[in-house]
Design an enzyme around this catalytic site. Structure first.
Site, PDB file in Angstrom:
ATOM      1  N   SER A  11      34.244  51.126  24.697  1.00  0.00           N
ATOM      2  CA  SER A  11      34.103  50.163  25.418  1.00  0.00           C
ATOM      3  C   SER A  11      32.662  50.168  26.140  1.00  0.00           C
ATOM      4  O   SER A  11      32.016  51.101  25.974  1.00  0.00           O
ATOM      5  CB  SER A  11      35.135  49.886  26.522  1.00  0.00           C
ATOM      6  OG  SER A  11      35.386  51.317  27.207  1.00  0.00           O
ATOM      7  N   CYS A  12      32.315  49.038  26.895  1.00  0.00           N
ATOM      8  CA  CYS A  12      31.028  48.827  27.497  1.00  0.00           C
ATOM      9  C   CYS A  12      30.810  50.211  28.592  1.00  0.00           C
ATOM     10  O   CYS A  12      31.886  50.561  29.244  1.00  0.00           O
ATOM     11  CB  CYS A  12      31.214  47.815  28.448  1.00  0.00           C
ATOM     12  SG  CYS A  12      29.817  47.014  29.006  1.00  0.00           S
ATOM     13  N   PRO A  13      29.900  50.817  28.660  1.00  0.00           N
ATOM     14  CA  PRO A  13      28.569  50.606  28.044  1.00  0.00           C
ATOM     15  C   PRO A  13      28.255  51.512  26.766  1.00  0.00           C
ATOM     16  O   PRO A  13      26.937  51.378  26.479  1.00  0.00           O
ATOM     17  CB  PRO A  13      27.568  50.937  29.160  1.00  0.00           C
ATOM     18  CG  PRO A  13      28.072  52.205  29.692  1.00  0.00           C
ATOM     19  CD  PRO A  13      29.693  51.888  29.375  1.00  0.00           C
TER      20      PRO A  13
END
Lengths: 72, 363
Positions: A11-13
Site C-alpha cells: 500500500s501507499c507509499p
C-alpha cells in the site's frame, strides 16, 4: 531486460518509495514496476515523470498493472 | 468515465475536490453540524461509537450519516470506474492498533487532520499547533519509512470481503432510519442520542448523506488524503495531494467568511482547548499513526469503500479507540486534556515507535 520492482500488494507509499529508490540507484535505463491498484499506477507514473523518466508502457494483467518506465 | 478519471487524477482535479469539501463542510455546520466540525472524520466516528453504546459520553452520541456516506460514495465510485478490488491480509492487527492510537491522539487535540484544517479556516489558531504536530508526526513516520518500515503485502481476496465494511455502513444506515432521533430523548430502540452538546447538533440526515456520498465519490476518484499531502511533500517533494488540502483550507476560509463563521483567536473556540503542548503532541501521535497506516482517516474510509479490508480494520480500530478514549478519560474537552490523556499520548508514541522500528524489511 528491464529491472523489475515488484510492489504488488503493497500500500501507499511503498510502490513510489521502491520505484524512486531504484531510479536513484540506476540513474537511467528501464524499470518494470508491478502494482495492483489504479492508485499505485497513477502514483508511480507521476513519481517517475517527476524524476524525468518516461512512462513507456502500461499493461493490465490479471493481478494488476505492469508499468514500464525508462530514461535514455 | 475515462476523461473524468483523468481529470480527478490531475492537479486541477485534486484542487477541485479540495475546494468542494472546503465549501460543503462549513455549509454542513450552517445546517446544523457542530462548530468547525463540518466533516471531521475522527469526531464523527467517535459519535458513532457513542451511538452504538461503545462509550457512554452523553454529549457525543449520534450515528453520523457522513461516515456512512463516505464509504458508500467511494464504493459507488469504485464500481463505476471498475476499481473495486477486494484485498486484505496486510498486518490487520497492526492497522487496528494504529487506528485506535490515531483516534486517541486526535481526541486529545479534538479533531482529525480534516478538522484541524476546518478549525484553521475558521480562525481557531489552536489548530496551528495541531497542524504543526500533524506534520511533525508525519515527518517521524517518513523516517521510519526511509528506514525500511513496511506493513507487508495484501492479497487479492473474495468480493464479499471487500463488501463487509460497506455492508456494516449500510446496516448502520438501516438502524438510523429504524430508530430515528426522538426530540429530547437520549435513546430510541438500540441507538443512543445526545440531548445536548456536539452530539445533539447535526444537519438534516438526507443532506448529510447526499453531501458525504458526493465527497466519498470524488475523494475515491482523486485519492484525496490529508496525511498523504504532507507525507508526499516531505518524502518525495511531490506536491500533488498538497494542492488538495490547500484548496480545502482556502475555500473553507472563504465560505466561513461569507457565512459569518470566521472568528479569529485562541480562546472560546467551538469544541477546542488551549493547551498548546497537548494540541501539538496529540496530533504528533495521530500524524505518526496515520503515516504508518498509509492514509488519513478519510482516506481509510475511501479505501475501505473500494474493497481494502485492511483499511476497514483501521476504521474499526478508530471506532474502538474512540470508545477507549472516552471510557478511560483520555479524550480532551473544552476545559483541557482528560485526566489520562497525557499518559495515553506517551504510550501511543511508544507503541507507534515500536511498530515503526520493528516492522522493517531487510534490504
Amino acid at each position: 531486460m528491464p529491472e523489475i520492482v515488484d510492489a504488488s500488494g503493497l500500500s501507499c507509499p511503498q510502490p513510489v518509495l521502491m520505484t524512486l529508490n531504484r531510479i536513484k540507484a540506476l540513474n537511467k535505463g528501464e524499470i518494470e514496476v508491478l502494482v495492483d491498484t489504479e492508485t499505485s499506477k497513477e502514483n508511480v507514473s507521476r513519481a517517475a515523470q517527476s524524476q524525468g523518466w518516461e512512462v513507456a508502457e502500461v499493461t493490465e494483467s490479471a493481478t494488476g498493472y505492469r508499468i514500464l518506465i525508462k530514461k535514455g | 468515465m475515462g476523461q473524468m478519471k483523468n481529470f480527478f487524477g490531475s492537479r486541477w482535479g485534486i484542487i477541485s475536490v479540495g475546494a468542494f469539501i472546503g465549501v460543503l463542510a462549513p455549509l454542513l455546520q450552517k445546517l446544523g453540524n457542530p462548530g468547525n466540525m463540518g466533516v471531521c472524520v475522527a469526531c464523527f466516528e467517535r459519535d458513532i461509537a457513542g451511538a452504538i453504546g461503545l462509550h457512554r459520553a452523553g454529549v457525543v452520541q449520534y450515528l453520523r450519516p457522513e461516515i456512512l456516506g463516505f464509504v458508500l460514495g467511494s464504493l459507488i465510485a469504485a464500481y463505476a470506474s471498475k476499481e473495486f478490488r477486494p484485498r486484505a491480509g496486510s498486518a490487520p492487527i497492526v492497522r487496528f492498533v494504529l487506528g485506535a492510537f490515531a483516534m486517541i491522539g486526535a481526541l486529545v487535540f479534538l479533531g482529525c487532520p480534516w478538522r484541524a484544517m476546518l478549525r484553521l479556516s475558521a480562525g481557531d489558531w489552536n489548530a496551528i499547533l495541531g497542524l504543526l504536530g500533524l506534520i511533525g508526526g508525519i515527518w517521524i513516520g517518513t523516517l521510519f519509512l526511509k528506514g525500511g518500515y513496511n506493513l507487508g503485502r495484501s492479497q487479492k481476496t473474495y468480493t464479499s470481503v471487500g463488501w463487509l465494511m460497506p455492508l456494516i455502513m449500510l446496516g448502520f444506515l438501516v438502524l438510523l432510519f429504524m430508530f430515528p432521533q426522538v426530540k429530547g430523548e437520549a435513546k430510541n430502540g438500540i441507538l443512543f442520542y445526545s440531548t445536548k452538546g456536539p452530539g445533539a447538533m447535526h444537519a438534516p440526515i438526507v443532506i448529510s448523506l447526499i453531501v458525504s456520498l458526493a465527497i466519498g465519490f470524488l475523494a475515491q476518484r482523486s485519492r484525496f488524503c490529508t496525511m498523504g499531502a504532507f507525507r508526499d511533500l516531505i518524502l518525495f517533494r511531490i506536491p500533488h495531494l498538497f494542492y488538495g488540502v490547500v484548496a480545502l483550507i482556502a475555500f473553507a476560509f472563504l465560505t466561513n467568511l461569507i457565512l459569518g463563521q470566521f472568528h479569529a483567536g485562541f480562546a472560546n473556540q467551538p469544541v477546542a482547548h488551549t493547551m498548546h503542548l497537548w494540541n501539538f503532541s496529540g496530533m504528533v501521535l495521530a500524524g505518526l499513526a496515520f503515516c504508518l497506516a498509509g492514509g488519513c482517516p478519510g482516506r481509510q474510509l475511501f479505501l475501505a469503500g473500494e474493497g481494502d479490508g485492511d483499511a476497514a480494520v483501521f476504521v474499526l480500530g478508530m471506532i474502538v479507540g474512540a470508545a477507549f478514549a472516552h471510557n478511560f478519560s483520555l479524550a480532551s474537552s473544552p476545559r483541557g486534556v482528560g485526566p489520562h490523556g497525557i499518559a495515553a499520548v506517551i504510550i501511543g508514541l511508544l507503541v507507534c515507535s515500536f511498530i515503526g522500528l520493528t516492522m522493517r524489511q531487510k534490504a
